[in-house]
Design a protein around this motif. Structure first.
Motif, mmCIF file in Angstrom:
data_model
loop_
_atom_site.group_PDB
_atom_site.id
_atom_site.type_symbol
_atom_site.label_atom_id
_atom_site.label_comp_id
_atom_site.label_asym_id
_atom_site.label_seq_id
_atom_site.Cartn_x
_atom_site.Cartn_y
_atom_site.Cartn_z
ATOM 1 N N VAL A 145 8.200 -14.558 9.114
ATOM 2 C CA VAL A 145 8.934 -13.431 9.684
ATOM 3 C C VAL A 145 9.994 -13.068 8.658
ATOM 4 C CG1 VAL A 145 10.390 -12.621 11.577
ATOM 5 C CG2 VAL A 145 8.521 -14.225 12.043
ATOM 6 N N GLU A 146 9.901 -11.845 8.132
ATOM 7 C CA GLU A 146 10.850 -11.524 7.058
ATOM 8 C C GLU A 146 11.595 -10.231 7.282
ATOM 9 O OE1 GLU A 146 8.399 -11.759 3.454
ATOM 10 O OE2 GLU A 146 8.443 -9.603 3.282
ATOM 11 N N ASP A 147 12.694 -10.075 6.546
ATOM 12 C CA ASP A 147 13.521 -8.882 6.663
ATOM 13 C C ASP A 147 12.754 -7.693 6.110
ATOM 14 O OD1 ASP A 147 15.455 -10.616 7.515
ATOM 15 O OD2 ASP A 147 16.444 -10.752 5.554
ATOM 16 N N PHE A 148 13.011 -6.544 6.694
ATOM 17 C CA PHE A 148 12.375 -5.313 6.247
ATOM 18 C C PHE A 148 13.095 -4.806 5.012
ATOM 19 C CE2 PHE A 148 11.987 -0.677 6.294
ATOM 20 C CZ PHE A 148 10.609 -0.533 6.377
ATOM 21 N N LEU A 149 12.331 -4.499 3.977
ATOM 22 C CA LEU A 149 12.910 -3.945 2.753
ATOM 23 C C LEU A 149 12.688 -2.445 2.750
ATOM 24 C CD1 LEU A 149 11.349 -6.453 0.180
ATOM 25 C CD2 LEU A 149 13.767 -6.367 0.852
ATOM 26 N N LYS A 150 13.734 -1.682 2.411
ATOM 27 C CA LYS A 150 13.475 -0.246 2.301
ATOM 28 C C LYS A 150 13.405 0.134 0.824
ATOM 29 C CE LYS A 150 18.327 0.844 3.342
ATOM 30 N NZ LYS A 150 18.808 0.971 1.974
ATOM 31 N N HIS A 175 -1.635 3.709 -2.329
ATOM 32 C CA HIS A 175 -1.412 4.420 -1.062
ATOM 33 C C HIS A 175 -2.120 3.608 -0.001
ATOM 34 C CE1 HIS A 175 -0.749 7.424 -4.112
ATOM 35 N NE2 HIS A 175 -0.301 8.297 -3.223
ATOM 36 N N LYS A 176 -1.352 2.755 0.716
ATOM 37 C CA LYS A 176 -2.010 1.761 1.567
ATOM 38 C C LYS A 176 -2.461 2.281 2.918
ATOM 39 C CE LYS A 176 -0.483 -2.241 -0.789
ATOM 40 N NZ LYS A 176 0.432 -3.308 -1.050
ATOM 41 N N ARG A 177 -1.791 3.330 3.418
ATOM 42 C CA ARG A 177 -2.142 3.802 4.762
ATOM 43 C C ARG A 177 -3.355 4.716 4.712
ATOM 44 N NH1 ARG A 177 1.652 3.328 8.657
ATOM 45 N NH2 ARG A 177 3.403 2.038 8.018
ATOM 46 N N VAL A 223 7.769 -7.769 -2.937
ATOM 47 C CA VAL A 223 7.153 -7.711 -1.603
ATOM 48 C C VAL A 223 6.079 -8.782 -1.523
ATOM 49 C CG1 VAL A 223 5.781 -6.306 -0.010
ATOM 50 C CG2 VAL A 223 7.622 -5.261 -1.315
ATOM 51 N N GLU A 224 5.299 -8.889 -2.587
ATOM 52 C CA GLU A 224 4.239 -9.903 -2.623
ATOM 53 C C GLU A 224 3.784 -10.105 -4.060
ATOM 54 O OE1 GLU A 224 0.406 -8.795 -1.165
ATOM 55 O OE2 GLU A 224 0.540 -6.771 -1.949
ATOM 56 N N TYR A 225 3.206 -11.272 -4.285
ATOM 57 C CA TYR A 225 2.457 -11.495 -5.519
ATOM 58 C C TYR A 225 0.980 -11.461 -5.150
ATOM 59 C CZ TYR A 225 6.502 -14.089 -7.580
ATOM 60 O OH TYR A 225 7.702 -14.497 -8.086
ATOM 61 N N GLN A 255 11.052 2.321 -2.399
ATOM 62 C CA GLN A 255 9.764 2.831 -2.863
ATOM 63 C C GLN A 255 8.936 1.673 -3.377
ATOM 64 O OE1 GLN A 255 8.636 6.207 -3.586
ATOM 65 N NE2 GLN A 255 10.304 7.155 -4.746
ATOM 66 N N GLU A 256 7.669 1.649 -3.000
ATOM 67 C CA GLU A 256 6.797 0.560 -3.475
ATOM 68 C C GLU A 256 6.130 0.928 -4.797
ATOM 69 O OE1 GLU A 256 4.169 -1.914 -0.877
ATOM 70 O OE2 GLU A 256 4.851 -0.461 0.606
ATOM 71 N N ALA A 257 5.966 -0.053 -5.643
ATOM 72 C CA ALA A 257 5.186 0.128 -6.875
ATOM 73 C C ALA A 257 4.626 -1.220 -7.279
ATOM 74 C CB ALA A 257 6.068 0.690 -7.985
HETATM 75 P P1 AMP Z 1 1.728 -7.460 1.718
HETATM 76 O O1 AMP Z 1 0.323 -7.843 2.119
HETATM 77 O O2 AMP Z 1 2.704 -8.546 1.766
HETATM 78 O O3 AMP Z 1 1.725 -6.659 0.442
HETATM 79 O O4 AMP Z 1 2.174 -6.351 2.747
HETATM 80 C C1 AMP Z 1 1.431 -5.167 2.950
HETATM 81 C C2 AMP Z 1 2.356 -3.983 3.038
HETATM 82 O O5 AMP Z 1 3.313 -4.182 4.083
HETATM 83 C C3 AMP Z 1 3.222 -3.802 1.792
HETATM 84 O O6 AMP Z 1 2.546 -3.091 0.800
HETATM 85 C C4 AMP Z 1 4.393 -3.045 2.356
HETATM 86 O O7 AMP Z 1 4.076 -1.684 2.516
HETATM 87 C C5 AMP Z 1 4.571 -3.659 3.707
HETATM 88 N N1 AMP Z 1 5.559 -4.748 3.642
HETATM 89 C C6 AMP Z 1 5.325 -6.055 3.454
HETATM 90 N N2 AMP Z 1 6.471 -6.767 3.439
HETATM 91 C C7 AMP Z 1 7.469 -5.878 3.636
HETATM 92 C C8 AMP Z 1 8.883 -5.991 3.737
HETATM 93 N N3 AMP Z 1 9.512 -7.166 3.684
HETATM 94 N N4 AMP Z 1 9.578 -4.862 3.940
HETATM 95 C C9 AMP Z 1 8.965 -3.660 4.047
HETATM 96 N N5 AMP Z 1 7.640 -3.492 3.971
HETATM 97 C C10 AMP Z 1 6.884 -4.589 3.764
#
Ligand code: AMP
Ligand code: GLY
Length: 428
Positions: free
Chosen positions: A190-195, A219-221, A288-290, A197-199
């Motif tokens: 369970v993690e904090d929401f990050l605001k 563009h994930k959606r 956000v992720e590796y 732009q994603e790259a």
């Molecule tokens: P992940 O599989 O961890 O990349 O998550 C999939 C998508 O969820 C990411 O590309 C983000 O758009 C969104 N996401 C994941 N973690 C966060 C976070 N901590 N804050 C905001 N958006 C997130």
């Protein structure tokens, strides 16, 4: 040399294309490949082995004098394909099973980042529904949205953005009780929401030295304007203008170097491709992720922009020459890719639809049609997956690359074909 590419998506089709540009290459095997790699012919040959069969792939590589194996997806990495090849002295690009935990265990990745001071969202890990629910019940309303994730591999789909307590409890229930992702959700973050732009930033590394590809944005959606469900990725462009030189400098200093150093210090040096998914807020990047591999669809824009020899760079990872070989991008060029999906994706969709590609497709300049989910059977090209094509174009500007890609998309048709109309629009 003979090269083996492992995987069956548009990413692997783009990898094969990049490999084929090298004069060093005699034959490229793709396991299992798709309709697109089947149609390449000549030096390219599909092999009917699954990406999730490391032993079978190893035997094949031995029997066919494969000198270099390139792994596309994450599952074979988690299964230890790199460990297996290496133990027999065979060259393979990718991280070991232990190093691939940066992707295969989000709990591992978070703990690692905390320990090395790598910027990322604050988090808690849970192993049962009661303690996860307890945490949510005790979280003040102002701490929402929260992000709830299965720790294990879920093909990019194991993430819930919970806007309030109710949604968070529902996510806990889906993961722990309904077990919609099975064992992958034995641990939940369970993690904090990050605001921001994603790259995504892509690194090629031998564990110590590293080289950078151009940054990209996915563009994930599923829907235009970033609406609807998360998918594997519906399109991408590169370079991504929000990753300025200044941001990139911070990413190298605060994220890439400490990651490589930390993995080495922990005894599992990271080798191969490293995907760093970033959130950039006011010029400040956090992770956000590796991922332990190149992205899909990002590869379909990142590799066409690589000007220098891909194979030379990959080989240099094995002889401490990575800092010395050319690693150049096409200066001033942009690339865009538009994914064409089956109607209904990412939920239920049908396959086996006949695909037609207009005969004047070849006349379009700087366009590349990468196949994702297709098969080539008895002279017909059929749909065989959720994401079916990734259509890439290069241009002197981002606008030009987008327009060209959509022109090419217009030349492909099959029943139920769906694609987003706004790829790259955010960056214009
Ligand atoms: P992940 O599989 O961890 O990349 O998550 C999939 C998508 O969820 C990411 O590309 C983000 O758009 C969104 N996401 C994941 N973690 C966060 C976070 N901590 N804050 C905001 N958006 C997130
Ligand atoms: N494009 C997202 C991924 O490859 O994980």
């Amino acid at each position: 040399m003979n090269v083996l590419v492992v995987g069956n998506g548009a990413r692997e089709h783009a990898m094969v294309q990049a490999v084929m540009r090298s004069e060093k290459v005699e034959k490229v095997f793709v396991a299992p490949g798709n309709g697109g790699t089947a149609l390449m012919g000549g030096k390219v040959c599909n092999v009917s082995l699954k990406a999730t069969d490391p032993e079978g792939l190893f035997r094949f590589a031995e029997e066919h004098q494969v000198e270099l194996t390139i792994v596309g997806p994450e599952q074979p990495l988690e299964l230890g394909i790199v460990d297996l090849f290496r133990s027999a002295g065979k060259k393979i690009t990718g991280p070991t099973k232990a190093a691939a935990r940066l992707e295969s265990s989000k709990a591992f990745a978070k703990e690692f980042m905390m320990r090395y001071g790598i910027p990322t969202a604050g988090y808690h890990v849970f192993h049962d529904v009661l303690s996860a629910n307890n945490h949510i019940e005790n979280s003040p309303a102002a701490t929402f949205p929260k992000v709830i994730k299965a720790s294990g591999l879920c093909a990019g789909k194991g993430v819930f953005i919970a806007l309030d307590r109710e949604e968070a409890l529902q996510a806990n229930n889906d993961l722990f009780e309904e077990r919609i992702f099975g064992d992958a959700a034995d641990e939940v973050i369970v993690e904090d929401f990050l605001k921001g732009q994603e790259a995504s930033v892509f690194v090629l590394t031998d564990g110590t030295r590293y080289r950078l590809f151009l940054p990209a944005q996915d563009h994930k959606r599923i829907g235009d304007g970033d609406t609807g469900k998360n998918t594997g990725g519906m399109g991408a462009y590169s370079p991504a203008p929000m990753v300025t030189e200044e941001v990139m400098r911070k990413v190298e200093e605060r994220i890439i170097r400490p990651t490589l150093r930390g993995m080495t210090e922990d005894g599992s040096p990271y080798t191969g491709f490293l995907y760093v998914g970033l959130m950039i807020d006011n010029g400040e990047p956090s992770v956000v992720e590796y991922n332990a591999r190149l992205g899909d669809p990002e590869t379909q824009v990142v590799l066409p922009l690589l000007k220098s020899d891909f194979i030379t760079a990959l080989e240099a990872c094995f002889n401490e020459k990575l800092s010395e070989v050319p690693f150049e991008m096409h200066e001033g060029k942009s690339a865009s890719t538009v994914v064409i999906a089956s109607g209904g994706y990412p939920d239920h969709y049908e396959t086996g639809k006949v695909v037609s590609i207009a005969s004047d497709m070849d006349s379009l300049e700087q366009c590349m049609v990468f196949h994702a989910g297709t098969s080539y059977e008895n002279g017909s090209l059929l749909t065989a997956g959720g994401r079916v094509f990734s259509v890439t174009a290069l241009g002197d500007t981002l606008r030009e690359s987008i327009d060209r890609a959509y022109q090419a998309v217009g030349k492909i048709s099959f029943e139920g074909a769906y694609y987003r109309k706004d790829i790259g629009a955010k960056a214009l």
